[in-house]
Design an enzyme around this catalytic site. Structure first.
Site, PDB file in Angstrom:
ATOM      1  CG  PHE A  69      32.052 -11.371  50.700  1.00 42.70           C
ATOM      2  CD1 PHE A  69      32.597 -11.152  52.655  1.00 42.70           C
ATOM      3  CD2 PHE A  69      32.850 -12.562  50.466  1.00 42.70           C
ATOM      4  CE1 PHE A  69      33.360 -12.000  53.095  1.00 42.70           C
ATOM      5  CE2 PHE A  69      32.556 -13.133  51.522  1.00 42.70           C
ATOM      6  CZ  PHE A  69      33.433 -12.998  52.784  1.00 42.70           C
ATOM      7  CB  CYS A  70      30.037  -5.512  51.073  1.00 40.82           C
ATOM      8  SG  CYS A  70      29.295  -4.127  50.487  1.00 40.82           S
ATOM      9  N   PRO A  71      29.325  -5.583  47.738  1.00 34.82           N
ATOM     10  CG  PRO A  71      29.190  -4.024  46.085  1.00 34.82           C
ATOM     11  CD  PRO A  71      29.693  -5.283  46.370  1.00 34.82           C
TER      12      PRO A  71
END
Lengths: 132, 76
Positions: free
Chosen positions: B13-15
């Site tokens: 998942f981001c980042p």
């Protein structure tokens, strides 16, 4: 043109807020924006040395999803921001005093030292301040 | 000759994918490329934005259905 420095003040014990602070700090730092993080109040509990992930973060429904889905760990994001960008991190000297802690009680290799709020706010006059 | 290294960041998942890309860019030569595979929709938009901000070169972003292939050339 140099980017405006970003000052991130983290006071909340909430996992969601610490996660968002870590994401903001690390992405800004690797985007060539100087970042200075100040950890105080209840947020300091999440930075204690020797905790498991379950013990480290407290939060609401979304915090549970963050952990269940394996979102990047907030403290690891802070560490990556320091490693890959221009980022410094300080812990509030008052918060340490109140808890009777010193820097050795905190997760190692994450902090540049202790700082008072007055000095932090003075430094933050040159940039943009965000609180979590 | 241009070298290309692949990072499989699908499921991160981001980042996370962006951070993996940046760490890898530190280790390659100017002119070489990194291909990041990411299933995170935000990363497909964020990486080109980051590349433009810091001055590397965006080679291409390919939508592969359930993930993206994002190729960046180190320019500095």
């Amino acid at each position: 043109m140099p980017s405006t420095p970003l000052f991130i003040l983290v006071c909340s014990e909430s996992h969601e807020k610490i996660q968002m602070a870590a994401m903001t700090a690390s992405v800004a730092a690797v985007s060539e924006r100087p970042v200075c993080v100040f950890i105080s109040m209840g947020a300091i509990y999440s930075f204690k040395a020797g905790l498991s992930d379950d013990e480290r973060y407290k939060g609401s429904r979304f915090a549970a999803v963050l952990q269940e889905k394996g979102a990047p760990d907030a403290l690891e994001l802070f560490a990556m921001g320091r490693q890959l960008g221009e980022m410094s991190m300080y812990v509030c000297s008052m918060a340490l005093d109140i808890l009777g802690w010193d820097e050795s009680d905190l997760k190692e290799n994450l902090f540049d030292g202790t700082l008072g709020l007055t000095k932090y706010l003075s430094d933050a006059e040159e940039g943009q301040l965000i609180t979590f | 000759m241009t070298q290309r290294k692949k990072i499989d960041a699908r499921g991160a998942f981001c980042p996370g994918p962006l951070m993996e890309l940046i760490a890898a860019l530190k280790l390659i030569e100017i002119g070489d490329e990194i291909e990041v595979l990411s299933s995170d929709k935000g990363t497909a938009a964020d990486v080109p934005e980051w590349v433009a901000k810091v001055g590397h070169e965006m080679v291409e972003v390919i939508d592969l259905g359930d993930h993206w292939s994002i190729i960046v050339r180190k320019a500095k």
